[in-house]
Each structure stands twice: as C-alpha cells, then as structure tokens.
Design a protein around this motif. Structure first.
Motif, PDB file in Angstrom:
ATOM      1  N   ARG A  89       0.854  -1.182   0.000  1.00 16.68           N
ATOM      2  CA  ARG A  89       0.000   0.000   0.000  1.00 16.68           C
ATOM      3  C   ARG A  89       0.894   1.237   0.000  1.00 16.68           C
ATOM      4  O   ARG A  89       2.032   1.201   0.468  1.00 16.68           O
ATOM      5  CB  ARG A  89      -0.903   0.039   1.232  1.00 16.68           C
ATOM      6  N   THR A  90       0.352   2.329  -0.492  1.00 14.25           N
ATOM      7  CA  THR A  90       1.143   3.558  -0.565  1.00 14.25           C
ATOM      8  C   THR A  90       1.585   4.016   0.815  1.00 14.25           C
ATOM      9  O   THR A  90       2.721   4.454   1.005  1.00 14.25           O
ATOM     10  CB  THR A  90       0.328   4.673  -1.247  1.00 14.25           C
ATOM     11  N   TRP A  91       0.696   3.908   1.819  1.00 16.53           N
ATOM     12  CA  TRP A  91       1.048   4.388   3.154  1.00 16.53           C
ATOM     13  C   TRP A  91       2.212   3.591   3.739  1.00 16.53           C
ATOM     14  O   TRP A  91       3.034   4.142   4.488  1.00 16.53           O
ATOM     15  CB  TRP A  91      -0.151   4.340   4.099  1.00 16.53           C
ATOM     16  N   LEU A  94       5.351   5.017   2.104  1.00 18.26           N
ATOM     17  CA  LEU A  94       5.672   6.319   2.686  1.00 18.26           C
ATOM     18  C   LEU A  94       6.256   6.167   4.082  1.00 18.26           C
ATOM     19  O   LEU A  94       7.220   6.860   4.449  1.00 18.26           O
ATOM     20  CB  LEU A  94       4.425   7.206   2.721  1.00 18.26           C
ATOM     21  N   ALA A  95       5.695   5.271   4.879  1.00 19.58           N
ATOM     22  CA  ALA A  95       6.204   5.042   6.228  1.00 19.58           C
ATOM     23  C   ALA A  95       7.630   4.498   6.184  1.00 19.58           C
ATOM     24  O   ALA A  95       8.501   4.933   6.947  1.00 19.58           O
ATOM     25  CB  ALA A  95       5.284   4.085   6.983  1.00 19.58           C
TER      26      ALA A  95
END
Length: 412
Positions: A89-91, A94-95
């Motif tokens: 997932r994108t999140w 990013l994390a």
C-alpha cells in the motif's frame, strides 16, 4: 577497509536511502497506483523524516557512545528499507521511506565521529574523504537504483540497500573504537545547546551559506533532467542518470579541499568555491545546446559545492569540539531546507523561463552565498574584544567577543 573509508561507506549507503526512489518513481506509481501528481510525496517523505532526525536524533551523538549509536541507526534505517521493499500500500511505502530518512541522519553522527577520531592537523582531510561518501551516495543512488530496477524491479533497490546497511552495522561494531561521552549533560541540555547555536555568528553565517549553496545544488539536480529530456536531446532516464557520474567526479576531486582547510585556508576555500560555483552556471546553462559543456559545468559545480561543504564543517568541528554532533546536525538543517527550496523553485522557474531561467536562479543562489561569505570575511578585520562604542565607553571583553564569533575570530 580502513577506518576512514568505512565511515565514508556508511555515509554513502545511509544517504542513498533518501534518494533511491527518485529514478524509479514511475515504476512505483504504476505498481501501487499512485497518481503522477502525488509521486513527489515519496521523495518528500524521506526528506521530512531526515529533517526531523537532524533536530531530534543527531544531538544524541553528544551524549552516548557514537559507535553504538551509528550501528543502531544503520539497523533502523535498514528496517525502513525493508518496510518500503515489502509495501503493498502507498502508506506502507511512505512510512518505510520516512523511517529510512529519519535514521539516515546517522550520516551527521558519522561525520562528527570522524572529526573526533582525526588528529587536529588531519581533520580536514578526513572530513573531505568521509563527506565525499555523502555525495557518492546522493549521486550514485540514482545510477545504481536505475540499474537494479531495470533487472529486478524497484523493490530490489530497497532489498539491496537493507543488506548493505546491516553489513555496515556489524562492521562498525567490530572495527571502530568505543566512544565514551562525557557525563553530566541531559538530552534537554543538548537540545538547549543546539538552540543556542542559532545565536552564534559563526554557526549562523555558515548555515546561511549552506542554505544558498545547496539551493544552487538542488536547482541543478532537480531541474537538469528537464532540458535533457526535451528536444533536441530527448535523453532517456538512464542516459540522464549518467550525468550523476560527472557530478561524482567533481565531488570526489574536491577531497583535496580538506587538506587546504587543515593548512588554515578554510575561509579562502569557501570564497573560491562559491566564485567557482557561480561561474559553473555559465556552462550548465548551455545544456539545451551542448551536452559537453553541461557535463563540464556539472563537474565544476559539484567540485565547488563539496569544497565549500568540507570547509564549512571543518570550521564548525574546530569551533565546537565539545558539541560537534549538535553543530553539524544543526548546520545540516540549513542544508536540507536549501536543497528543498532549490528543488521546488527550479521547476516553477523552468515552466516560465526554461532552462535559462533555472540557470539564472542557480547562479543567483551562488551569488547570495558569496555575498554572505564576503560580508563575514570583511568582519574578521575587526579586532577581537573591541566594539564600536562611544569614546571612553568600555568595549566587550575578549571572552564575550569569542562567544559572539564562536571562538574563531570571525564568521567568514
């Protein structure tokens, strides 16, 4: 691998985690469904994490054993890289990138540690070699990431990065000497001391120079692909990435600047480097018409930036031997903000005035940095311990004057 070379490798691999996504953004967006307009947040996440780490994590280097701190931060950077590699997932991506950026400030702890280990007469040369690892990581990450992604996909970039980080953490613990720190200070004390640096003339002048220095650097490296990918060249991303090798040649050539700083010429190196930076834009401005001139300009620009960067850190490490981590970490806040400012403004200017406008912008940043240096250099002519005051009025004590200038006799 000798100690200095290993510390340079730590810097190169750690900083690569921030920039590894740049050449593979399109592939990441296609797989995770990230809209093109939002791809910039992937790089921004690493930069924001890095900025937070400069303020919150680097000061720990003045409190605890830096050998263990470096090893721990390398392992946590590896954890961020693993999370990015496994992201569905994108999140999650990013994390992972944010965590890798947060702990990539191990670079500044490593630079401070290298300065502490070096003999005073050899400090500049050591800093020149170690900080060359930073530039190698920034520029080399683009080339290596593109090659790995072509063969094994973008996730392989972070897998390889994690493996290198874990290996380096083990080598740090095995080969570097312990680094006991003086007691009696708390984390709050160190943060307060960091805040106090922003009232020191030497620190602020070097920080402002760094802001405009790296704004000029960011103008080039965030904008150069635009004229190279347009007519008449229409270079592919891989071909554009080869300009990173030209920059690497220039940056590595500037390791000699450390020896000049050791010889007492740090301020002269700064002025000469900033003048050279300004002139380099005359060549890089020719990118729409001549690839050879553009490449030559890239070599000169990266040589100049690295020379000034080494001389800045040499002066700070000499002026603040008891809080080197805080001084260099605080200085790098200016670096991070300047890089981001250059990166965002160059694309906006390019949209309006093309590469000629971006080149004027980069040269203007260099001119402002030179003006700051020149103002500080002139200020050195005032005798320490005296001020402009009315006749018969006592001036500041020499001790007070030294506090104002950071103990170096001037800010230039």
């Amino acid at each position: 691998m000798n100690r200095t070379a290993m510390l340079a490798a730590v810097c190169a691999v750690a900083v690569a985690g921030i920039y590894a996504a740049q050449p593979v953004l399109a592939e990441i967006g296609a797989e995770l469904g990230v809209p093109e307009a939002q791809l910039g947040w992937i790089v921004a996440a690493g930069q924001l994490g890095y900025l937070a780490g400069l303020a919150l994590l680097v000061p720990w280097g003045d409190l605890v054993d830096r050998r263990r701190l470096i090893a721990g931060h390398l392992l946590l950077t590896a954890a961020g890289a693993v999370l990015a590699a496994a992201a569905s997932r994108t999140w999650m991506l990013l994390a992972g990138v944010a965590v890798a950026g947060l702990f990539a400030v191990v670079v500044q702890t490593t630079v401070a540690y290298a300065a502490a280990l070096a003999a005073p007469g050899d400090r500049g040369r050591t800093l020149g070699v170690v900080t060359s690892g930073v530039v190698a990581g920034i520029l080399g990450a683009r080339v290596a990431a593109g090659a790995l992604a072509t063969v094994w996909g973008w996730r392989s970039v972070y897998v390889v990065l994690a493996g290198l980080l874990v290996t380096l953490a083990a080598l740090v613990l095995r080969t570097l000497p312990p680094d006991p720190r003086p007691g009696g200070s708390s984390y709050r004390d160190v943060l307060t001391s960091l805040g106090g640096l922003f009232r020191e003339r030497l620190f602020v002048s070097r920080g402002v120079i760094a802001f405009f220095l790296f704004a000029s650097f960011g103008t080039l490296w965030s904008g150069l692909a635009l004229p190279l990918s347009a007519a008449p060249w229409r270079l592919s991303p891989a071909q554009t990435g080869l300009f990173g090798l030209a920059g690497l040649v220039g940056a590595l050539g500037a390791t000699r600047a450390g020896r000049w700083a050791d010889a007492g010429f740090a301020r002269a190196v700064t002025g000469g480097g900033l003048a050279l930076l300004t002139v380099s834009w005359l060549a890089t401005a020719q990118a729409p018409w001549s690839l050879w001139l553009a490449a030559a300009g890239v070599v000169v620009l990266d040589f100049a930036v690295q020379a000034v960067h080494v001389s800045n850190q040499h002066l700070l490490a000499t002026a603040y031997p008891d809080r080197t981590s805080s001084a260099i970490g605080g200085y790098m806040i200016f670096y991070a903000l300047g890089s981001a400012f250059g990166a965002t403004t160059t694309t906006a200017v390019f949209a309006v005035a093309g590469w000629a406008g971006s080149s004027v912008l980069g040269a203007a940043f260099a001119v402002v940095a030179f003006a700051v240096w020149a103002a500080g250099f002139r200020g050195r002519g005032r005798p320490a311990g005296r001020c402009r005051c009315a006749p018969g009025r006592p001036g500041r004590s020499p001790r007070s004057a030294r506090r104002t200038t950071g103990g170096t006799g001037g800010s230039g």
